[in-house]
Structures are given as C-alpha cells and as structure tokens.
Design a protein around this motif. Structure first.
Motif, PDB file in Angstrom:
ATOM      1  N   ILE A 168      41.297  49.308  29.361  1.00 25.57           N
ATOM      2  CA  ILE A 168      40.037  48.832  28.786  1.00 25.57           C
ATOM      3  C   ILE A 168      38.826  49.340  29.565  1.00 25.57           C
ATOM      4  O   ILE A 168      38.937  49.818  30.691  1.00 25.57           O
ATOM      5  CB  ILE A 168      39.995  47.287  28.753  1.00 25.57           C
ATOM      6  CG1 ILE A 168      40.042  46.707  30.182  1.00 25.57           C
ATOM      7  CG2 ILE A 168      41.129  46.728  27.904  1.00 25.57           C
ATOM      8  CD1 ILE A 168      39.787  45.209  30.260  1.00 25.57           C
ATOM      9  N   PRO A 215      34.899  45.590  32.724  1.00 26.89           N
ATOM     10  CA  PRO A 215      33.837  44.599  32.520  1.00 26.89           C
ATOM     11  C   PRO A 215      32.840  44.549  33.681  1.00 26.89           C
ATOM     12  O   PRO A 215      31.718  44.073  33.516  1.00 26.89           O
ATOM     13  CB  PRO A 215      34.597  43.272  32.379  1.00 26.89           C
ATOM     14  CG  PRO A 215      35.939  43.514  32.974  1.00 26.89           C
ATOM     15  CD  PRO A 215      36.236  44.971  32.818  1.00 26.89           C
ATOM     16  N   THR A 274      44.744  46.292  32.712  1.00 24.83           N
ATOM     17  CA  THR A 274      44.713  44.845  32.894  1.00 24.83           C
ATOM     18  C   THR A 274      45.894  44.334  33.708  1.00 24.83           C
ATOM     19  O   THR A 274      45.936  43.165  34.077  1.00 24.83           O
ATOM     20  CB  THR A 274      44.719  44.134  31.530  1.00 24.83           C
ATOM     21  OG1 THR A 274      45.883  44.564  30.796  1.00 24.83           O
ATOM     22  CG2 THR A 274      43.461  44.473  30.735  1.00 24.83           C
ATOM     23  N   SER A 285      39.783  46.113  19.039  1.00 28.55           N
ATOM     24  CA  SER A 285      39.186  45.480  20.211  1.00 28.55           C
ATOM     25  C   SER A 285      37.983  46.254  20.742  1.00 28.55           C
ATOM     26  O   SER A 285      38.056  47.478  20.915  1.00 28.55           O
ATOM     27  CB  SER A 285      40.227  45.341  21.323  1.00 28.55           C
ATOM     28  OG  SER A 285      39.622  44.851  22.508  1.00 28.55           O
ATOM     29  N   GLU A 289      37.080  46.026  23.641  1.00 24.60           N
ATOM     30  CA  GLU A 289      37.412  46.336  25.038  1.00 24.60           C
ATOM     31  C   GLU A 289      38.127  47.680  25.167  1.00 24.60           C
ATOM     32  O   GLU A 289      38.231  48.223  26.265  1.00 24.60           O
ATOM     33  CB  GLU A 289      38.313  45.243  25.628  1.00 24.60           C
ATOM     34  CG  GLU A 289      37.670  43.889  25.766  1.00 24.60           C
ATOM     35  CD  GLU A 289      38.636  42.883  26.357  1.00 24.60           C
ATOM     36  OE1 GLU A 289      38.191  42.075  27.192  1.00 24.60           O
ATOM     37  OE2 GLU A 289      39.830  42.909  26.010  1.00 24.60           O
TER      38      GLU A 289
END
Length: 286
Positions: free
Chosen positions: A196, A199, A210, A267, A269
């Motif tokens: 992803i 963040p 992840t 998504s 992400e």
C-alpha cells in the motif's frame, strides 16, 4: 471459453486456455515491445524492479508510483552497474514495461480490448470490468529474476476480491526458462498481506507492506508450463511464483489485470491508483 475453464478457476485458482492468441497476434506484441525498447529513457530514469522485499527500490521511487497512466521501463538488477550504466545489451536488460500499455499503445490496446478478451470476461461473470494495469514481462535469459510467491491481491486489492490476471505466454514458458508455479486452491485462504501507499507521508518509503512476507512451502506448488499463445487466468488470491531464468531462452509474456467495478470497491490504499479525475479503462465500454 468452455465452462470447464470457469470451474477450474473457481476450484484451483487458475485456469489454462490454449491458443488464446494467434501466432500473428503474438508476433505483433513482440515486435511492438522491440519498438518500445528503442525508445527507452536515458540513464537518469533507470529503475530496477524486484519482488523481493530486500531489493524493493520501487518503494522509494516516484517513477514506479506514478506509472499507472504511463509506459514506463523497469530493469533487472543484474542489468545495471552501481552507477546505473547498462551491463548487458539493451534488448535483454529489462524486467518489464508497464503499466498502461493497454491504454496508450495502439497495438496492445487493440489486443487487450479484443472481442475474445471481452467474451472471456463475460463468461467469467464480470458485469462492468475495467483493466487496472498491464505489463510486458521479459524474463530474459541469464538475468530474468525470480518472482517470489505472492497473490495479485497484495497489489490490487478490491472488496470483495474481484481481480483476475490475464497472463499470456508470448514464448513457450518452460521449467527451464521460468514458467509459472501455483499453489492449487490457495485462493480460498484470503489475502495474506497488502502492498500500500505509506500512510506516513513523512517517511522515505512511499510504499510499504502491511505484514512480513509469508512462508510458503514450495512442495505445495505445481509447475504450469505454457506454450506460446496460451492464456493463464489467475485468481487474485491464488499464490504463485516463477523461478529465475537460468536458461539461454527468454520467456516473454503479456499480462493485464481485470477488476469488477460493479458492487466492488477498489482500495484507495493500493499502490496503483488511476490518475486524478479518471477511471480505469472499461473493458466493455471501450
């Protein structure tokens, strides 16, 4: 496409459709790839692509992150010296070209949007399919790198999972030159991790996983050799890999990923996003 193909994809996580592309179509794609090589970028844009966590240069590379709507070039680690100079002939230096061949190149677009691709998607039950990305994969002799065991859903996650990879052999894919291997039935085990956009906007790593790479028992995989022109359909959650190419023959392939737009959510992400204010190329409406 026979009903047995749909049943095989559902039961095993992959399915084989032989003679999907004609010899003429295969030659067209290979010739166009050669033309693309002739227009490769200069040294300053040379980016290595690797599926190994420890070698992921693309995690920090905007060239990779911004490639969803471009024709971008990614090199094999063994093709470049420390200073970015080519160590091998340009024609065997690339890992892949991606990720918008299906949209921007007329020949790749025509074959990707062909009636037989649309019919195949329809038979698989897609209602409003779109193409998220496409790649020309070289797997060149001697330096074609290993693709580690993974699920396509790590990279192109939808809820519910709808991704199907269309992987087409443009040369015979054999045990010697790096054919695909599948863990039959592994698509029933969910998505094991995700790749992803980071963040943490202050971090150097633009892209992150992840979770650590799962351990997969190699004995659970079966080799799937494929003759030139063969289509391999790949469920988004089936675990698969390919060995490095230690032979003297290349293993070119063209692959693109289809997602369902009706009743599913792509998504935000995911590493690959459509350009601002645009959608992925619709398969039925293009």
């Amino acid at each position: 496409m026979h009903d047995t193909v749909k049943k095989q994809l559902a039961s095993d996580g992959y399915a084989i459709v032989e003679d999907f592309l004609t010899s003429e179509e295969v030659s067209e794609l290979k010739q166009e790839a050669l033309q693309l090589i002739k227009s490769m970028p200069d040294q300053s844009k040379r980016t290595v692509f690797s599926t190994k966590d420890s070698e992921n240069q693309q995690n920090r590379d905007r060239y990779f992150l911004d490639s969803s709507d471009k024709i971008s070039y990614f090199y094999e680690a063994g093709a470049l010296g420390p200073d970015g100079t080519l160590q091998v002939d340009p024609e065997i230096s690339l890992n892949k070209i991606g990720h918008a061949l299906h949209e921007l190149n007329p020949i790749f677009r025509r074959i990707t949007l062909s009636e037989k691709v649309k019919e195949c998607a329809f038979q698989l039950g897609f209602q409003d399919p779109a193409i998220a990305q496409s790649m020309y994969i070289f797997k060149n002799p001697g330096i074609g790198s290993e693709v580690v065991p993974h699920q396509d859903g790590w990279y192109l996650y939808t809820e519910p999972m709808s991704v199907v990879g269309f992987w087409i052999a443009l040369e015979d894919a054999t045990l010697e030159n790096g054919c695909l291997w599948f863990s039959k039935g592994s698509h029933r085990s969910g998505t094991h991790r995700r790749y992803i956009r980071n963040p943490d906007k202050a971090a150097k790593e633009l892209l992150v996983y992840t979770a650590p790479a799962p351990f997969y028992q190699k004995s659970s995989f079966s080799a799937v050799p494929a003759s030139k022109g063969t289509l391999v359909l790949i469920h988004g959650q089936v675990v698969h890999f390919s060995e490095s190419n230690k032979s003297n023959k290349s293993r070119h392939a063209y692959t693109f990923h289809v997602i369902e737009q009706k009743g599913t959510e792509y998504s935000d992400e995911n590493w690959l996003q459509p350009p601002q204010n645009r959608q992925f190329l619709s398969l039925y409406k293009s």
